[in-house]
Design a protein around this motif. Structure first.
Motif, PDB file in Angstrom:
ATOM      1  N   LEU A 158      -5.499   3.315  11.812  1.00 17.95           N
ATOM      2  CA  LEU A 158      -4.544   4.001  12.703  1.00 17.95           C
ATOM      3  C   LEU A 158      -4.592   3.398  14.096  1.00 17.95           C
ATOM      4  O   LEU A 158      -5.681   3.198  14.670  1.00 17.95           O
ATOM      5  CB  LEU A 158      -4.862   5.498  12.755  1.00 17.95           C
ATOM      6  CG  LEU A 158      -4.679   6.244  11.425  1.00 17.95           C
ATOM      7  CD1 LEU A 158      -5.142   7.689  11.555  1.00 17.95           C
ATOM      8  CD2 LEU A 158      -3.234   6.189  10.942  1.00 17.95           C
TER       9      LEU A 158
ATOM     10  N   THR B  70       0.881  -1.174   0.000  1.00 22.05           N
ATOM     11  CA  THR B  70       0.000   0.000   0.000  1.00 22.05           C
ATOM     12  C   THR B  70       0.918   1.223   0.000  1.00 22.05           C
ATOM     13  O   THR B  70       2.094   1.119   0.343  1.00 22.05           O
ATOM     14  CB  THR B  70      -0.911   0.029   1.247  1.00 22.05           C
ATOM     15  OG1 THR B  70      -0.155  -0.377   2.374  1.00 22.05           O
ATOM     16  CG2 THR B  70      -2.104  -0.882   1.092  1.00 22.05           C
TER      17      THR B  70
ATOM     18  N   ILE C 180       0.902  11.387   7.627  1.00 21.37           N
ATOM     19  CA  ILE C 180      -0.345  12.016   8.054  1.00 21.37           C
ATOM     20  C   ILE C 180      -0.035  13.067   9.116  1.00 21.37           C
ATOM     21  O   ILE C 180       0.626  12.774  10.114  1.00 21.37           O
ATOM     22  CB  ILE C 180      -1.376  10.964   8.529  1.00 21.37           C
ATOM     23  CG1 ILE C 180      -2.662  11.656   8.991  1.00 21.37           C
ATOM     24  CG2 ILE C 180      -0.834  10.020   9.570  1.00 21.37           C
ATOM     25  CD1 ILE C 180      -3.840  10.696   9.173  1.00 21.37           C
TER      26      ILE C 180
ATOM     27  N   LEU D 226      -8.493   5.035   6.701  1.00 26.64           N
ATOM     28  CA  LEU D 226      -7.129   4.863   7.199  1.00 26.64           C
ATOM     29  C   LEU D 226      -7.170   3.981   8.438  1.00 26.64           C
ATOM     30  O   LEU D 226      -8.043   4.151   9.297  1.00 26.64           O
ATOM     31  CB  LEU D 226      -6.530   6.229   7.564  1.00 26.64           C
ATOM     32  CG  LEU D 226      -6.671   7.326   6.497  1.00 26.64           C
ATOM     33  CD1 LEU D 226      -6.153   8.657   7.046  1.00 26.64           C
ATOM     34  CD2 LEU D 226      -5.936   6.946   5.218  1.00 26.64           C
TER      35      LEU D 226
ATOM     36  N   LEU E  70     -11.419   8.552   2.236  1.00 30.64           N
ATOM     37  CA  LEU E  70     -10.290   7.683   2.569  1.00 30.64           C
ATOM     38  C   LEU E  70     -10.681   6.878   3.786  1.00 30.64           C
ATOM     39  O   LEU E  70     -11.405   7.363   4.650  1.00 30.64           O
ATOM     40  CB  LEU E  70      -9.059   8.500   2.964  1.00 30.64           C
ATOM     41  CG  LEU E  70      -8.548   9.577   2.033  1.00 30.64           C
ATOM     42  CD1 LEU E  70      -7.327  10.241   2.665  1.00 30.64           C
ATOM     43  CD2 LEU E  70      -8.203   8.968   0.689  1.00 30.64           C
TER      44      LEU E  70
ATOM     45  N   ALA F  91       2.417   6.150   7.903  1.00 33.43           N
ATOM     46  CA  ALA F  91       1.430   5.074   7.968  1.00 33.43           C
ATOM     47  C   ALA F  91       1.269   4.499   6.571  1.00 33.43           C
ATOM     48  O   ALA F  91       1.815   5.035   5.584  1.00 33.43           O
ATOM     49  CB  ALA F  91       0.099   5.591   8.517  1.00 33.43           C
ATOM     50  N   SER F  92       0.545   3.392   6.490  1.00 32.72           N
ATOM     51  CA  SER F  92       0.371   2.761   5.172  1.00 32.72           C
ATOM     52  C   SER F  92      -0.968   2.042   5.037  1.00 32.72           C
ATOM     53  O   SER F  92      -1.279   1.568   3.952  1.00 32.72           O
ATOM     54  CB  SER F  92       1.504   1.767   4.912  1.00 32.72           C
ATOM     55  OG  SER F  92       1.449   0.754   5.880  1.00 32.72           O
ATOM     56  N   SER F  93      -1.728   1.918   6.115  1.00 31.34           N
ATOM     57  CA  SER F  93      -3.038   1.257   6.011  1.00 31.34           C
ATOM     58  C   SER F  93      -3.993   2.241   5.353  1.00 31.34           C
ATOM     59  O   SER F  93      -4.350   3.264   5.955  1.00 31.34           O
ATOM     60  CB  SER F  93      -3.551   0.874   7.397  1.00 31.34           C
ATOM     61  OG  SER F  93      -2.650  -0.016   7.997  1.00 31.34           O
ATOM     62  N   TYR F  94      -4.417   1.913   4.153  1.00 30.94           N
ATOM     63  CA  TYR F  94      -5.059   2.933   3.312  1.00 30.94           C
ATOM     64  C   TYR F  94      -5.943   2.302   2.262  1.00 30.94           C
ATOM     65  O   TYR F  94      -5.546   1.357   1.609  1.00 30.94           O
ATOM     66  CB  TYR F  94      -3.945   3.713   2.595  1.00 30.94           C
ATOM     67  CG  TYR F  94      -4.412   4.713   1.567  1.00 30.94           C
ATOM     68  CD1 TYR F  94      -4.570   6.043   1.914  1.00 30.94           C
ATOM     69  CD2 TYR F  94      -4.697   4.319   0.260  1.00 30.94           C
ATOM     70  CE1 TYR F  94      -5.002   6.973   0.970  1.00 30.94           C
ATOM     71  CE2 TYR F  94      -5.142   5.243  -0.682  1.00 30.94           C
ATOM     72  CZ  TYR F  94      -5.280   6.565  -0.320  1.00 30.94           C
ATOM     73  OH  TYR F  94      -5.708   7.483  -1.239  1.00 30.94           O
ATOM     74  N   TRP F  95      -7.170   2.822   2.117  1.00 29.76           N
ATOM     75  CA  TRP F  95      -7.906   2.631   0.870  1.00 29.76           C
ATOM     76  C   TRP F  95      -8.786   3.830   0.609  1.00 29.76           C
ATOM     77  O   TRP F  95      -9.032   4.633   1.517  1.00 29.76           O
ATOM     78  CB  TRP F  95      -8.663   1.316   0.799  1.00 29.76           C
ATOM     79  CG  TRP F  95      -9.671   0.979   1.851  1.00 29.76           C
ATOM     80  CD1 TRP F  95      -9.469   0.236   2.973  1.00 29.76           C
ATOM     81  CD2 TRP F  95     -11.068   1.303   1.846  1.00 29.76           C
ATOM     82  NE1 TRP F  95     -10.636   0.093   3.669  1.00 29.76           N
ATOM     83  CE2 TRP F  95     -11.635   0.727   3.002  1.00 29.76           C
ATOM     84  CE3 TRP F  95     -11.904   2.011   0.980  1.00 29.76           C
ATOM     85  CZ2 TRP F  95     -12.996   0.859   3.323  1.00 29.76           C
ATOM     86  CZ3 TRP F  95     -13.251   2.141   1.287  1.00 29.76           C
ATOM     87  CH2 TRP F  95     -13.788   1.564   2.448  1.00 29.76           C
TER      88      TRP F  95
ATOM     89  N   TYR G 270       2.321   6.802   3.511  1.00 29.77           N
ATOM     90  CA  TYR G 270       1.905   8.203   3.531  1.00 29.77           C
ATOM     91  C   TYR G 270       2.321   8.836   4.847  1.00 29.77           C
ATOM     92  O   TYR G 270       2.652   8.138   5.819  1.00 29.77           O
ATOM     93  CB  TYR G 270       0.391   8.352   3.292  1.00 29.77           C
ATOM     94  CG  TYR G 270      -0.521   7.618   4.246  1.00 29.77           C
ATOM     95  CD1 TYR G 270      -1.029   8.246   5.381  1.00 29.77           C
ATOM     96  CD2 TYR G 270      -0.908   6.301   4.010  1.00 29.77           C
ATOM     97  CE1 TYR G 270      -1.889   7.574   6.250  1.00 29.77           C
ATOM     98  CE2 TYR G 270      -1.763   5.627   4.879  1.00 29.77           C
ATOM     99  CZ  TYR G 270      -2.250   6.272   5.992  1.00 29.77           C
ATOM    100  OH  TYR G 270      -3.091   5.617   6.859  1.00 29.77           O
TER     101      TYR G 270
ATOM    102  N   VAL H 122      -2.938  14.287   4.324  1.00 33.64           N
ATOM    103  CA  VAL H 122      -2.377  12.977   3.982  1.00 33.64           C
ATOM    104  C   VAL H 122      -1.456  13.239   2.791  1.00 33.64           C
ATOM    105  O   VAL H 122      -1.898  13.679   1.728  1.00 33.64           O
ATOM    106  CB  VAL H 122      -3.501  11.978   3.641  1.00 33.64           C
ATOM    107  CG1 VAL H 122      -2.913  10.627   3.230  1.00 33.64           C
ATOM    108  CG2 VAL H 122      -4.447  11.813   4.835  1.00 33.64           C
TER     109      VAL H 122
END
Ligand SMILES: Cc1cc2nc3c(=O)[nH]c(=O)nc-3n(C[C@H](O)[C@H](O)[C@H](O)COP(=O)(O)O)c2cc1C
Length: 206
Positions: free
Chosen positions: A49, A16, A21, A47, A45, A35-39, A19, A67
């Motif tokens: 966290l 992923t 934040i 996220l 978005l 962070a990287s948990s993302y869609w 990014y 972001v």
């Protein structure tokens, strides 16, 4: 067709975007976290966290955020923030971490004033979203939140746009990708969807 064996990945991060934040601390200063948990879907978005981070604490109280998407050349700035937290004292669950009040300074990055939200962007990132929290839902085991944020403005370096348009051109920019704890700046284009507004023609069929 590949044959398969049972694998035991240490994480399920198959790739992923990494990014950065930014959120507002209680004293008005800015926190910045990798962070990287993302869609994303539409202008929303989602996220992932961690509950014990300063970022989610900030967002639950003040919903503004930016972001910011580093590309490959900024991977060392992302690494520089690894193991840092805006939390003071550092939570018990993060023995390897240190409190860092100046995340921009620690990463060698520059705050850039936003236009809609109160939180600054990361000037060095070629793609930046201003966003505001719409909902934060605790995850099943309490260790993370699913943060739903509405993107209210997108900023891009003109060099990553298709000339003469406001469209980010994927042939001109790739995000830094975080995959199984390694960083990649992959840029090999394989094809595109017929509805892509940045493609120069129909997708290749073979
Ligand atoms: C490459 C990378 C990816 C990360 N991805 C996430 C993530 O998706 N969600 C998260 O909560 N923390 C993630 N972290 C860890 C956070 O940066 C860490 O929890 C940090 O404490 C957050 O800073 P804060 O406490 O100041 O908010 C990641 C860290 C790195 C270096």
């Amino acid at each position: 067709m590949p044959s398969h064996v049972i694998a035991q990945p240490e994480t399920l991060y198959v790739g992923t975007p990494a990014y950065l934040i930014a959120s507002e601390n209680p004293d008005g200063t800015t926190n910045l976290a990798p962070a990287s948990s993302y869609w994303a879907l539409g202008n929303m978005l989602v996220l992932g966290l961690e509950t014990d981070g300063q970022t989610v604490t900030n967002l639950l109280e003040r919903g503004d955020m930016t972001v910011n998407f580093p590309s490959g050349e900024l991977w060392r700035a992302v690494i520089a923030l690894d193991g840092t937290t805006g939390r003071n004292p550092v939570p018990d669950g993060k023995p390897r971490f240190r409190h860092e009040p100046d995340k921009f300074g620690a990463a060698g990055l520059t705050p850039q004033e936003s236009e809609v939200v109160t939180v600054p962007r990361v000037a060095e990132c070629r793609l930046q979203f201003e966003a505001t929290l719409r909902r934060a839902t605790p995850g099943l085991d309490g260790s993370y939140y699913m943060v739903e944020a509405e993107v209210v403005r997108v900023h891009a370096d003109p060099e990553i746009l298709k000339p003469g348009t406001p469209l980010p051109d994927p042939s001109r920019w790739s995000p830094l990708v975080y995959r199984f704890r390694h960083f990649f700046a992959a840029h090999d284009e394989l094809g595109w969807l017929a509805k892509s507004p940045t493609a120069d023609g129909p997708p290749p069929t073979s």
